[in-house]
Write an enzyme that holds these catalytic residues in place. Structure first.
Site, PDB file in Angstrom:
ATOM      1  N   ASN A 119       6.037   6.991  -0.668  1.00 41.10           N
ATOM      2  CA  ASN A 119       5.631   8.314  -1.147  1.00 41.10           C
ATOM      3  C   ASN A 119       4.167   8.628  -0.836  1.00 41.10           C
ATOM      4  OD1 ASN A 119       5.680   6.144  -3.361  1.00 41.10           O
ATOM      5  ND2 ASN A 119       4.160   7.579  -4.172  1.00 41.10           N
TER       6      ASN A 119
ATOM      7  N   GLY B 239       0.745  -1.252   0.000  1.00 39.18           N
ATOM      8  CA  GLY B 239       0.000   0.000   0.000  1.00 39.18           C
ATOM      9  C   GLY B 239       0.772   1.299   0.000  1.00 39.18           C
ATOM     10  N   HIS B 240       2.032   1.323   0.478  1.00 38.76           N
ATOM     11  CA  HIS B 240       2.629   2.618   0.818  1.00 38.76           C
ATOM     12  C   HIS B 240       2.949   3.520  -0.375  1.00 38.76           C
ATOM     13  CE1 HIS B 240       7.202   1.364   0.826  1.00 38.76           C
ATOM     14  NE2 HIS B 240       6.566   0.875  -0.219  1.00 38.76           N
ATOM     15  N   HIS B 241       2.899   3.000  -1.600  1.00 40.54           N
ATOM     16  CA  HIS B 241       3.123   3.860  -2.769  1.00 40.54           C
ATOM     17  C   HIS B 241       1.828   4.500  -3.278  1.00 40.54           C
ATOM     18  CE1 HIS B 241       7.281   2.797  -3.090  1.00 40.54           C
ATOM     19  NE2 HIS B 241       7.048   1.530  -3.366  1.00 40.54           N
ATOM     20  N   ALA B 242       0.683   3.952  -2.903  1.00 37.73           N
ATOM     21  CA  ALA B 242      -0.594   4.460  -3.419  1.00 37.73           C
ATOM     22  C   ALA B 242      -0.858   5.874  -2.931  1.00 37.73           C
ATOM     23  CB  ALA B 242      -1.734   3.534  -3.012  1.00 37.73           C
TER      24      ALA B 242
END
Length: 228
Positions: free
Chosen positions: A162, A116-119
């Site tokens: 991001n 999930g952390h790039h979404a």
């Protein structure tokens, strides 16, 4: 379900993680927490309605249209099952958070994919459709009746999160710490937003910490030094 076996995002990644937990005897020591699907209203805690509906529409798209849409994003592979998998990943994180906050368990781990952390709020990115880390933080705050709940997100994936940074960069209720390879902005996701001088904005200033390395040979000593 079909997948391209040479693509880095494939089922074996989650199998390996789960099997490692089994090998270490951790699975038998844990209480299984039932998975569930996240709702659209829950996704809206961190994502726009437009993005949610775009991802939802992929369930009925033909392969050609899925491929065309995936090319609009940075490092995203789409199938007709992507949306359902993303809902299960987010919903499972919610279940784990709720189990901890209600005292059913002392701690928890959610072995889920897609990640999930790039979404971003408005788009998928880097194999991520919805930002499960950010959603879990918001869900924890939502179900806690003793406001305000302060959350720490420690992200030690080799890539900078991001999307998580952007979602919380002006929020002082969530401290986001990312340890990642940076290479002066050239390492994925290839953005200067991953630089160590990006510390948050407005009331969120000081609540974003980037430990950004420009050398691919980080070892245990580097991580221990950063944690201390």
């Amino acid at each position: 379900m079909f997948f391209y076996r040479h693509h880095p995002e494939q089922p074996q990644r989650i199998f390996k993680i789960f099997n490692k937990h089994e090998d270490l005897g951790l699975v038998n020591r844990c209480q299984r927490i039932p998975a569930r699907m996240a709702t659209e209203n829950e996704l809206a805690m961190c994502h726009s309605v437009k993005h949610i509906q775009q991802m939802k529409a992929t369930a009925d798209m033909k392969p050609r249209d899925l491929h065309k849409l995936s090319e609009e994003y940075n490092s995203v592979y789409l199938s007709q099952q992507s949306y359902r998998c993303a809902l299960l990943a987010a919903g499972s994180c919610f279940s784990a958070v709720e189990a901890v906050l209600t005292g059913q368990v002392n701690n928890g781990v959610a072995i889920v994919r897609p990640p999930g952390h790039h979404a971003e709020r408005e788009s998928a990115c880097g194999f991520c459709f919805f930002n499960t880390a950010a959603l879990a933080a918001r869900y924890a705050q939502k179900i806690t009746h003793k406001p305000p709940l302060r959350v720490l997100i420690l992200d030690w994936d080799v890539h900078h999160g991001n999307g998580t940074q952007h979602i919380f960069e002006d929020d002082d209720s969530v401290l986001y710490i990312s340890l990642h390879r940076y290479d002066n902005g050239t390492f994925f996701p290839s953005s200067e937003d991953a630089a160590p001088d990006r510390v948050g904005v407005a009331k969120g200033a000081g609540f974003n910490i980037n430990v950004a390395w420009s050398d691919g040979r980080m070892g245990d000593s580097d991580y221990l030094a950063a944690f201390h």
